[in-house]
Design a protein around this motif. Structure first.
Motif, PDB file in Angstrom:
ATOM      1  N   THR A 170       0.742  -1.196  -0.047  1.00  0.00           N
ATOM      2  CA  THR A 170      -0.038  -0.018   0.138  1.00  0.00           C
ATOM      3  C   THR A 170       0.972   1.125   0.056  1.00  0.00           C
ATOM      4  N   ASP A 171       2.166   0.994  -0.116  1.00  0.00           N
ATOM      5  CA  ASP A 171       2.967   2.353   0.076  1.00  0.00           C
ATOM      6  C   ASP A 171       2.731   3.118  -1.066  1.00  0.00           C
ATOM      7  N   LYS A 172       2.319   2.859  -2.349  1.00  0.00           N
ATOM      8  CA  LYS A 172       2.275   3.841  -3.232  1.00  0.00           C
ATOM      9  C   LYS A 172       0.970   3.617  -3.881  1.00  0.00           C
ATOM     10  N   LEU A 173      -0.105   3.059  -3.257  1.00  0.00           N
ATOM     11  CA  LEU A 173      -1.430   2.926  -3.769  1.00  0.00           C
ATOM     12  C   LEU A 173      -2.114   4.342  -3.683  1.00  0.00           C
ATOM     13  N   PRO A 174      -2.886   4.521  -4.775  1.00  0.00           N
ATOM     14  CA  PRO A 174      -3.807   5.894  -4.703  1.00  0.00           C
ATOM     15  C   PRO A 174      -4.973   5.612  -3.903  1.00  0.00           C
ATOM     16  N   PRO A 175      -5.508   6.758  -3.360  1.00  0.00           N
ATOM     17  CA  PRO A 175      -6.635   6.464  -2.445  1.00  0.00           C
ATOM     18  C   PRO A 175      -7.715   5.781  -3.144  1.00  0.00           C
ATOM     19  N   ALA A 176      -8.585   4.913  -2.625  1.00  0.00           N
ATOM     20  CA  ALA A 176      -9.772   4.554  -3.022  1.00  0.00           C
ATOM     21  C   ALA A 176     -10.568   5.375  -3.553  1.00  0.00           C
ATOM     22  N   PRO A 177     -11.571   5.165  -4.789  1.00  0.00           N
ATOM     23  CA  PRO A 177     -12.260   6.095  -5.358  1.00  0.00           C
ATOM     24  C   PRO A 177     -13.385   6.754  -4.532  1.00  0.00           C
ATOM     25  N   ALA A 178     -13.901   5.764  -3.310  1.00  0.00           N
ATOM     26  CA  ALA A 178     -14.774   6.181  -2.453  1.00  0.00           C
ATOM     27  C   ALA A 178     -14.181   7.216  -1.467  1.00  0.00           C
ATOM     28  N   LEU A 179     -13.098   7.160  -1.035  1.00  0.00           N
ATOM     29  CA  LEU A 179     -12.576   8.411  -0.296  1.00  0.00           C
ATOM     30  C   LEU A 179     -12.263   9.679  -1.108  1.00  0.00           C
ATOM     31  N   PRO A 181     -17.810  19.695   2.428  1.00  0.00           N
ATOM     32  CA  PRO A 181     -17.890  20.982   2.425  1.00  0.00           C
ATOM     33  C   PRO A 181     -16.663  21.833   2.751  1.00  0.00           C
ATOM     34  N   ALA A 182     -16.486  23.172   2.253  1.00  0.00           N
ATOM     35  CA  ALA A 182     -15.424  23.922   2.532  1.00  0.00           C
ATOM     36  C   ALA A 182     -15.673  24.874   3.640  1.00  0.00           C
ATOM     37  N   GLN A 183     -16.017  24.059   4.900  1.00  0.00           N
ATOM     38  CA  GLN A 183     -16.265  24.606   6.049  1.00  0.00           C
ATOM     39  C   GLN A 183     -15.754  24.250   7.207  1.00  0.00           C
ATOM     40  N   THR A 184     -15.793  24.847   8.210  1.00  0.00           N
ATOM     41  CA  THR A 184     -15.100  24.426   9.485  1.00  0.00           C
ATOM     42  C   THR A 184     -15.803  23.037  10.183  1.00  0.00           C
ATOM     43  N   GLY A 185     -14.782  22.168  10.669  1.00  0.00           N
ATOM     44  CA  GLY A 185     -15.612  21.239  11.226  1.00  0.00           C
ATOM     45  C   GLY A 185     -14.575  20.103  11.720  1.00  0.00           C
ATOM     46  N   VAL A 186     -14.989  18.819  11.931  1.00  0.00           N
ATOM     47  CA  VAL A 186     -14.098  17.859  12.590  1.00  0.00           C
ATOM     48  C   VAL A 186     -14.456  16.640  11.567  1.00  0.00           C
ATOM     49  N   TYR A 187     -13.459  15.929  11.026  1.00  0.00           N
ATOM     50  CA  TYR A 187     -13.668  14.730  10.259  1.00  0.00           C
ATOM     51  C   TYR A 187     -12.832  13.258  10.651  1.00  0.00           C
ATOM     52  N   LEU A 188     -13.442  12.431  10.257  1.00  0.00           N
ATOM     53  CA  LEU A 188     -13.081  11.121  10.730  1.00  0.00           C
ATOM     54  C   LEU A 188     -13.054  10.167   9.595  1.00  0.00           C
ATOM     55  N   PHE A 189     -11.828   9.663   9.427  1.00  0.00           N
ATOM     56  CA  PHE A 189     -11.493   8.645   8.458  1.00  0.00           C
ATOM     57  C   PHE A 189     -11.920   7.203   9.233  1.00  0.00           C
ATOM     58  N   ARG A 190     -12.749   6.346   8.697  1.00  0.00           N
ATOM     59  CA  ARG A 190     -13.167   5.263   9.504  1.00  0.00           C
ATOM     60  C   ARG A 190     -12.859   4.072   8.791  1.00  0.00           C
ATOM     61  N   ASP A 191     -12.717   2.963   9.202  1.00  0.00           N
ATOM     62  CA  ASP A 191     -12.628   1.558   8.686  1.00  0.00           C
ATOM     63  C   ASP A 191     -13.857   0.815   8.605  1.00  0.00           C
ATOM     64  N   ALA A 192     -13.996  -0.429   8.127  1.00  0.00           N
ATOM     65  CA  ALA A 192     -14.912  -1.131   7.613  1.00  0.00           C
ATOM     66  C   ALA A 192     -15.885  -1.269   8.799  1.00  0.00           C
ATOM     67  N   ALA A 193     -15.502  -1.409  10.049  1.00  0.00           N
ATOM     68  CA  ALA A 193     -16.400  -1.478  11.101  1.00  0.00           C
ATOM     69  C   ALA A 193     -16.870  -0.197  11.793  1.00  0.00           C
ATOM     70  N   LEU A 209      -4.807   5.181   4.813  1.00  0.00           N
ATOM     71  CA  LEU A 209      -5.779   5.319   3.522  1.00  0.00           C
ATOM     72  C   LEU A 209      -6.362   4.033   3.304  1.00  0.00           C
ATOM     73  N   HIS A 210      -5.424   3.130   3.419  1.00  0.00           N
ATOM     74  CA  HIS A 210      -5.864   1.734   2.491  1.00  0.00           C
ATOM     75  C   HIS A 210      -6.740   0.978   3.626  1.00  0.00           C
ATOM     76  N   ALA A 211      -6.543   1.427   4.920  1.00  0.00           N
ATOM     77  CA  ALA A 211      -7.518   0.730   5.682  1.00  0.00           C
ATOM     78  C   ALA A 211      -9.093   1.383   5.956  1.00  0.00           C
ATOM     79  N   ALA A 212      -8.880   2.588   5.425  1.00  0.00           N
ATOM     80  CA  ALA A 212     -10.082   3.514   5.591  1.00  0.00           C
ATOM     81  C   ALA A 212     -11.029   3.265   4.505  1.00  0.00           C
ATOM     82  N   GLN A 213     -12.368   3.215   4.979  1.00  0.00           N
ATOM     83  CA  GLN A 213     -13.504   2.837   4.075  1.00  0.00           C
ATOM     84  C   GLN A 213     -14.279   4.114   3.791  1.00  0.00           C
TER      85      GLN A 213
END
Length: 326
Positions: free
Chosen positions: A16-25, A33-45, A74-78
């Motif tokens: 996964t060293d040079k793997l491009p991000p999944a299309p879903a990501l 949105p281009a707004q202020t907030g908090v974001y979470l990358f999440r796994d399959a669970a 990024l590889h683990a993120a769904q």
């Protein structure tokens, strides 16, 4: 509605060293949105892998996708989900809270310290005290925040060496009647342990050396509201004794709260929070925040529930004695 885009099932590549991000990501990043907030990358669970905040969610999420150092995450993120906030202070407070509750694998900073401690000055010098036994928000003469005894005494020793203070009077070495400390013998202590310098003079120098590390006692009589936003939507953060208790919405929120992530995996005790202290100290002192006293019924108005209240444990004198360096 809050946009949550789930990825499709993809076979795991050999590397996964040079793997491009999944299309879903990539789709998540475009939808953010281009707004202020908090974001979470999440796994399959739906477990958070990484939690962050930004004043521009779309730009920040896209930056993650371009960072090769984050390939494993990024590889683990769904998917990526986000929570809009009315201002940067709200985002900082929510980010810190979520990280401590979920303890994501790829977040290193802002994780809660298991043994938060500080240095307290008394007539005998400095001693180590624990947040489990002291209320850091209201206890005077506390200096520095440390994640453990080792770091606290290392910082104190560095301070003593810089100011020629006595390790015996500061609790780093046992006091032996009639015998000066080793530092005095090699010219690194001005001799408070040998009667060359009075204890009062030494205590004054110690207090001056620690001045910039002094903790600010909570300066309000009770909980306060920190307000951000505009005429359409304002968000009021409830804070008391350096502990974030949640927020109150006023007006039309542009998106509902991220319920599936605010239902935290790990609850936490209310009380002094070192991260909230660091986030709010300078803005409060600068007068840049819009603050006022919280109304008596603030708990009934919360859009995000406060942690369960818990008082510090009773102090144990033997524990204090043991906390002095031997």
């Amino acid at each position: 509605m809050l946009d949550v885009l789930a990825s499709e099932e993809l076979p795991a590549p050999a590397s996964t060293d040079k793997l491009p991000p999944a299309p879903a990501l990539q789709a998540c990043a475009r939808a953010a949105p281009a707004q202020t907030g908090v974001y979470l990358f999440r796994d399959a669970a739906a477990r958070p892998l990484y939690i962050g905040k930004s004043v521009n969610l779309r730009s920040r999420i896209q930056a993650h996708l371009r960072n090769p150092d984050e390939a494993r995450m990024l590889h683990a993120a769904q998917d990526v989900v986000w929570q809009l906030c009315a201002g940067e202070t709200a985002a900082l407070l929510l980010e810190a809270d979520l990280i401590k509750r979920w303890q994501p694998e790829h977040n290193i900073l802002l994780r809660s310290a298991r043994s938060l401690c500080s240095l307290q000055l008394d007539q005998d010098g400095a001693r180590l005290v624990s947040a489990r036994e002291y209320d850091f928000a209201s206890s005077p003469d506390l200096y520095g925040l440390f994640s453990g005894k080792t770091r606290a005494f290392a910082a104190l020793r560095e301070l003593l060496e810089a100011h020629a203070l006595c390790p015996q009077l500061c609790g780093l070495e046992p006091r032996i009647h009639g015998r000066p400390c080793f530092s005095h013998q090699i010219g690194r202590c001005r001799g408070a342990c040998a009667g060359v310098e009075s204890s009062a003079e030494h205590q004054a120098r110690l207090r001056a050396a620690l001045h910039d590390m002094r903790l600010l006692v909570w300066p309000f009589e009770g909980p306060i509201l920190i307000s951000e936003g505009d005429a359409a939507w304002r968000q009021h953060q409830v804070v008391d004794k350096w502990c974030w208790l949640g927020w109150i919405d006023e007006g039309a929120r542009p998106a509902p709260p991220l319920a599936q992530c605010l239902e935290h995996k790990k609850s936490r005790r209310a009380g002094f929070d070192a991260d909230i202290y660091r986030i709010l100290l300078k803005p409060l002192l600068s007068g840049k925040l819009d603050i006022r006293a919280a109304p008596p019924d603030w708990r009934t108005q919360l859009a995000h529930p406060a942690p369960a209240a818990a008082a510090p444990r009773p102090r144990k004198e033997k524990a204090h004695e043991a906390s002095r360096a031997g």
